[in-house]
Motif scaffolding. Structure first.
Motif, PDB file in Angstrom:
ATOM      1  N   GLY A  80       0.814  -1.202   0.000  1.00  0.00           N
ATOM      2  CA  GLY A  80       0.000   0.000   0.000  1.00  0.00           C
ATOM      3  C   GLY A  80       0.847   1.251   0.000  1.00  0.00           C
ATOM      4  O   GLY A  80       2.073   1.207  -0.129  1.00  0.00           O
ATOM      5  N   GLU A  84      -5.143   5.912  -1.047  1.00  0.00           N
ATOM      6  CA  GLU A  84      -5.879   4.741  -1.533  1.00  0.00           C
ATOM      7  C   GLU A  84      -5.421   4.367  -2.941  1.00  0.00           C
ATOM      8  O   GLU A  84      -5.234   5.215  -3.801  1.00  0.00           O
ATOM      9  N   ASP A  86      -6.403   2.559  -6.412  1.00  0.00           N
ATOM     10  CA  ASP A  86      -7.627   2.247  -7.147  1.00  0.00           C
ATOM     11  C   ASP A  86      -7.580   0.908  -7.876  1.00  0.00           C
ATOM     12  O   ASP A  86      -8.576   0.232  -8.022  1.00  0.00           O
ATOM     13  N   ASN A 113      -5.401  -5.383  -0.791  1.00  0.00           N
ATOM     14  CA  ASN A 113      -3.961  -5.122  -0.771  1.00  0.00           C
ATOM     15  C   ASN A 113      -3.166  -6.257  -0.123  1.00  0.00           C
ATOM     16  O   ASN A 113      -2.002  -6.078   0.194  1.00  0.00           O
ATOM     17  N   SER A 129      -3.270   4.808  -8.950  1.00  0.00           N
ATOM     18  CA  SER A 129      -4.102   5.811  -8.289  1.00  0.00           C
ATOM     19  C   SER A 129      -4.047   7.066  -9.137  1.00  0.00           C
ATOM     20  O   SER A 129      -3.072   7.300  -9.851  1.00  0.00           O
TER      21      SER A 129
END
Length: 185
Positions: A80, A84, A86, A113, A129
């Motif tokens: 991660g 966030e 996508d 994730n 993202s």
């Protein structure tokens, strides 16, 4: 076993060298083994490009980033960034992607994730993202289900002392102190 004419080994008619790692240290009475040690962030490289999940293909030259680390079959990983992600696609390869059109062993979309590695292989993670630069600055991968705080990738080597030498398939776990655990296969 084909190389022993279908006879069980060891067999005096078909001798095989036992290969191991470790140099016997007379002073300690143990085997000295040099191991690579990393901090919690396992992601050691990022590249411009993305994983094509349907064609098991890595495409270079895109403005998006993909992240690479070495994974081991059956181990659970989490990845991660500070924002966030996508889209999550991973690809497995025998080598580190380093040329245009790199072929992958397998690829797949992920719904979360976390994943358990299907191979002992290099894993390329395409983590998209709309704020991709922020993903790049804080992306990390670690063992387990909980994403640890960001730290840069760091690697060093050290010598550990074992009662027996290592053999192919053995895995060493070291806590950074005197505690060493070896899983024998």
């Amino acid at each position: 076993e084909p190389y022993t004419n279908c006879q069980p080994s060891p067999n005096p008619s078909y001798p095989q060298e036992i290969r191991n790692i470790g140099v016997y240290d007379e002073a300690s009475g143990k085997y000295a083994v040099e191991v690579k040690v990393t901090k919690s962030n396992l992601c050691f490289k990022n590249v411009k490009g993305f994983v094509q999940p349907n064609g098991n293909y890595f495409q270079f030259g895109n403005s998006t980033e993909s992240f690479i680390f070495k994974a081991y079959k059956g181990v659970e990983y989490v990845f991660g960034s500070d924002i966030e992600i996508d889209r999550r696609v991973i690809g497995y390869s025998d080598n580190i992607p380093d040329k245009n059109g790199f072929e992958l062993l397998e690829s797949e979309y992920l719904s979360s994730n976390t994943f358990v590695s299907k191979h002992d292989a290099y894993v390329t993670i395409y983590a998209y993202s709309s704020a991709n630069d922020t993903v790049k600055e804080s992306f990390r991968v670690n063992v387990g289900k909980t994403l640890l705080p960001y730290e840069p990738y760091r690697e060093s080597t050290t010598t550990v002392y074992l009662d027996e030498p290592l053999r192919k398939g053995d895995k060493v776990y070291w806590n950074g102190g005197s505690k060493v655990r070896v899983e024998r296969y």
